[in-house]
Design a protein around this motif. Structure first.
Motif, short mmCIF file in Angstrom:
data_model
loop_
_atom_site.label_atom_id
_atom_site.label_comp_id
_atom_site.label_asym_id
_atom_site.label_seq_id
_atom_site.Cartn_x
_atom_site.Cartn_y
_atom_site.Cartn_z
N GLU A 70 67.57 86.03 11.66
CA GLU A 70 67.58 86.74 13.03
C GLU A 70 67.47 88.06 12.61
OE1 GLU A 70 69.81 84.38 11.98
OE2 GLU A 70 69.37 82.72 13.50
N GLU A 71 67.80 88.64 11.66
CA GLU A 71 67.88 89.94 11.42
C GLU A 71 66.50 90.52 10.75
OE1 GLU A 71 72.49 90.95 9.91
OE2 GLU A 71 71.17 90.16 8.44
N VAL A 72 65.84 89.42 10.28
CA VAL A 72 64.60 89.64 9.99
C VAL A 72 63.68 89.66 10.93
CG1 VAL A 72 62.36 88.54 8.46
CG2 VAL A 72 64.74 88.47 7.52
N LEU A 73 63.69 88.80 12.14
CA LEU A 73 62.89 88.81 13.24
C LEU A 73 63.29 90.17 13.88
CD1 LEU A 73 61.18 87.36 15.34
CD2 LEU A 73 63.35 86.47 16.45
N PHE A 74 64.33 90.64 14.05
CA PHE A 74 64.81 91.99 14.69
C PHE A 74 64.15 92.98 14.11
CE2 PHE A 74 67.36 95.97 15.33
CZ PHE A 74 67.45 95.95 16.54
N ASN A 75 64.09 93.28 12.78
CA ASN A 75 63.35 94.14 11.82
C ASN A 75 61.81 94.20 12.19
OD1 ASN A 75 65.96 95.23 11.07
ND2 ASN A 75 66.02 93.96 9.11
N THR A 76 61.47 92.96 12.39
CA THR A 76 60.12 92.82 12.51
C THR A 76 59.30 92.91 13.80
OG1 THR A 76 59.88 91.13 10.56
CG2 THR A 76 58.09 91.24 11.81
N LEU A 77 60.06 92.49 14.86
CA LEU A 77 59.27 92.44 16.08
C LEU A 77 60.22 93.13 17.06
CD1 LEU A 77 58.35 88.77 16.69
CD2 LEU A 77 57.04 90.69 15.94
N GLY A 78 61.54 93.57 16.61
CA GLY A 78 62.35 94.45 17.70
C GLY A 78 63.15 93.65 18.57
N PHE A 79 63.36 92.49 18.44
CA PHE A 79 64.40 91.59 19.06
C PHE A 79 64.71 90.33 18.56
CE2 PHE A 79 59.90 89.96 20.22
CZ PHE A 79 60.05 88.60 20.03
N THR A 80 65.72 89.75 18.94
CA THR A 80 66.03 88.31 18.46
C THR A 80 66.37 87.61 19.70
OG1 THR A 80 68.50 88.94 18.35
CG2 THR A 80 67.22 89.24 16.35
N VAL A 81 66.27 86.22 19.46
CA VAL A 81 66.51 85.48 20.60
C VAL A 81 67.28 84.16 20.10
CG1 VAL A 81 64.26 85.54 21.83
CG2 VAL A 81 64.34 83.90 19.96
N GLY A 82 68.31 83.68 21.04
CA GLY A 82 69.18 82.48 20.60
C GLY A 82 69.56 81.54 21.75
N ARG A 83 70.07 80.44 21.24
CA ARG A 83 70.50 79.32 22.39
C ARG A 83 71.91 79.83 22.90
NH1 ARG A 83 68.85 74.28 18.74
NH2 ARG A 83 69.81 75.58 17.33
N ASP A 84 72.09 79.44 24.06
CA ASP A 84 73.62 79.62 24.56
C ASP A 84 73.62 78.84 26.00
OD1 ASP A 84 76.12 80.41 25.11
OD2 ASP A 84 75.64 82.66 24.91
N GLN A 85 74.72 78.89 26.74
CA GLN A 85 74.92 78.03 27.82
C GLN A 85 74.01 78.81 29.03
OE1 GLN A 85 76.52 75.14 28.32
NE2 GLN A 85 75.71 75.28 30.78
N SER A 86 73.19 77.97 29.78
CA SER A 86 72.48 78.84 30.75
C SER A 86 73.28 79.47 31.91
CB SER A 86 71.27 77.52 31.19
OG SER A 86 70.49 78.20 32.17
N SER A 87 72.34 80.11 32.53
CA SER A 87 73.01 80.86 33.72
C SER A 87 72.74 80.10 34.92
CB SER A 87 72.46 82.41 33.75
OG SER A 87 70.84 82.24 33.93
N LEU A 88 71.83 79.20 34.80
CA LEU A 88 71.66 78.07 35.99
C LEU A 88 72.90 77.02 36.00
CD1 LEU A 88 67.74 77.66 35.69
CD2 LEU A 88 69.09 79.32 37.18
N VAL A 89 73.06 76.54 37.11
CA VAL A 89 74.16 75.59 36.84
C VAL A 89 73.46 74.47 36.91
CG1 VAL A 89 75.88 74.44 38.88
CG2 VAL A 89 75.40 76.90 39.03
#
Length: 392
Positions: free
Chosen positions: A206-225
């Motif tokens: 994740e840190e490599v992705l941030f250093n390369t593209l400037g962001f990271t993405v990850g899974r979590d509980q959706s904001s949709l019900v």
């Protein structure tokens, strides 16, 4: 002297049995005791005469109490049966309601794959659909831009995990020289960074992705019900027209068997030309992907990434199967774009591709699907896509 026996009375229908003495009767009526034969048992033993041996009196008391307990249980049986019937009816209603809720939940996830429902609801779901004039105009960015983004990201992941690539680099001496030069540049940069951030030499994917593209993405509980898991921008900023995620899974051509893998599977992606990608990381789909991945492995060279099947991702972009469909309240901020991996893709970097073909003898490019941002996306926002693309 012997104590007087308590009376036993049969409760009327609809009344409940009471403990203790019986209720008083109206004047002029005598209280009667049901006979033992009416209770379904043998007659009570005769009371011993006064002055009888203590052993005989004790035996008579024990047999009398046992008979009264059995008789009382038989008398109260209709009341208990009625209560049990009422309880069974309540349980039946609860089970029926739970079954109905489960059917509604399953229909809510299945209806988007039911063609008659889609045909009847296209007009009402216009905001959740994506329209393109031709199948060739389905791309937001050029394939060259997708290729460059993946190449840049995978090279950074490869260099970050350089110590584990010894077997591969031994067989590729020319490639080894190229990566050693890149590694030297990275080490110089890390020395500069260590002055302000000492000890930060090993990075997570994740840190490599941030250093390369400037962001990271990850899974979590959706904001949709009731939407389950979703994908969020956990750190940084995603500019418009950026590859933000990849859709992992086994790639099937139109004639290849996928029936059993598709049962109860909400992660099957259909491309415009009919190619299917099974992005399920559980059950039979998981086993099929692992089998195909290990089938295509050439010595130390892995042709695909299996880490997306686990909680520890080697390629942090491989979370696209968990991006939820947009709604009337949550507009789409990413869209799917098909991408065929060219034949000159570096063999040492294929270990980060989260896709594998089902048939080994396929003489064609590997199909991948990436998600491209439709607008600028800030940190903390959830990714939403259009599950359906209508070609006019």
């Amino acid at each position: 002297m012997w104590a007087q026996e308590p009376c036993v009375s049969t409760p009327k229908a609809g009344s409940s049995a009471r403990s203790g003495c019986c209720a008083p009767l109206p004047a002029g009526r005598a209280r009667t005791t049901p006979s033992p034969s009416a209770l379904g048992g043998s007659p009570l033993p005769a009371r011993p005469q006064l002055g009888a041996a203590p052993a005989a009196r004790s035996q008579w008391q024990l047999r009398t109490q046992t008979r009264r307990r059995v008789s009382g249980a038989r008398i109260g049986w209709p009341v208990c049966a009625g209560a049990a019937a009422q309880g069974g009816g309540a349980r039946g209603r609860v089970e029926a309601a739970a079954m109905l809720r489960e059917l509604r939940r399953r229909w809510g996830s299945y209806k988007y794959r039911f063609v008659p429902w889609l045909a009847l609801n296209l007009r009402r779901q216009r905001r959740t659909l994506r329209y393109v004039p031709e199948s060739s105009q389905d791309k937001i960015i050029a394939d060259e831009d997708v290729f460059e983004t993946l190449l840049k990201t995978f090279k950074a992941l490869f260099i970050n995990d350089f110590s584990r690539q010894a077997d591969i680099l031994t067989l590729l001496p020319e490639v080894k020289c190229q990566y050693q030069e890149l590694l030297t540049v990275e080490q110089k940069q890390s020395k500069v960074d260590s002055c302000t951030h000492p000890g930060q030499h090993v990075f997570s994917p994740e840190e490599v992705l941030f250093n390369t593209l400037g962001f990271t993405v990850g899974r979590d509980q959706s904001s949709l019900v009731s939407a389950g898991t979703g994908v969020f921008v956990t750190k940084g900023f995603v500019p418009k027209g950026t590859v933000v995620s990849m859709y992992p899974g086994t790639v099937y051509r139109k004639h290849e068997p996928i029936f059993f893998q598709s049962l109860g599977n909400p992660f099957i992606f259909r491309c415009i030309d009919g190619v299917l990608i099974d992005g399920n990381d559980k059950g039979l789909s998981r086993s099929v992907y692992r089998s195909c991945s290990r089938r295509d492995q050439l010595g130390p060279f892995q042709m695909s990434d299996e880490s997306w099947l686990t909680a520890t991702l080697q390629n942090p972009l491989a979370v696209g199967q968990y991006v939820n469909n947009c709604s009337h309240e949550k507009a789409a901020n990413v869209c799917y774009q098909e991408f065929d991996v060219p034949g000159h893709f570096p063999v040492e970097l294929k270990q980060y591709l989260p896709n594998i073909v089902y048939s080994h003898d396929v003489e064609s490019h590997l199909r991948c699907v990436v998600l491209v941002s439709l607008r600028d996306i800030k940190q903390g926002e959830e990714l939403f896509s259009n599950y359906y693309t209508v070609v006019r």
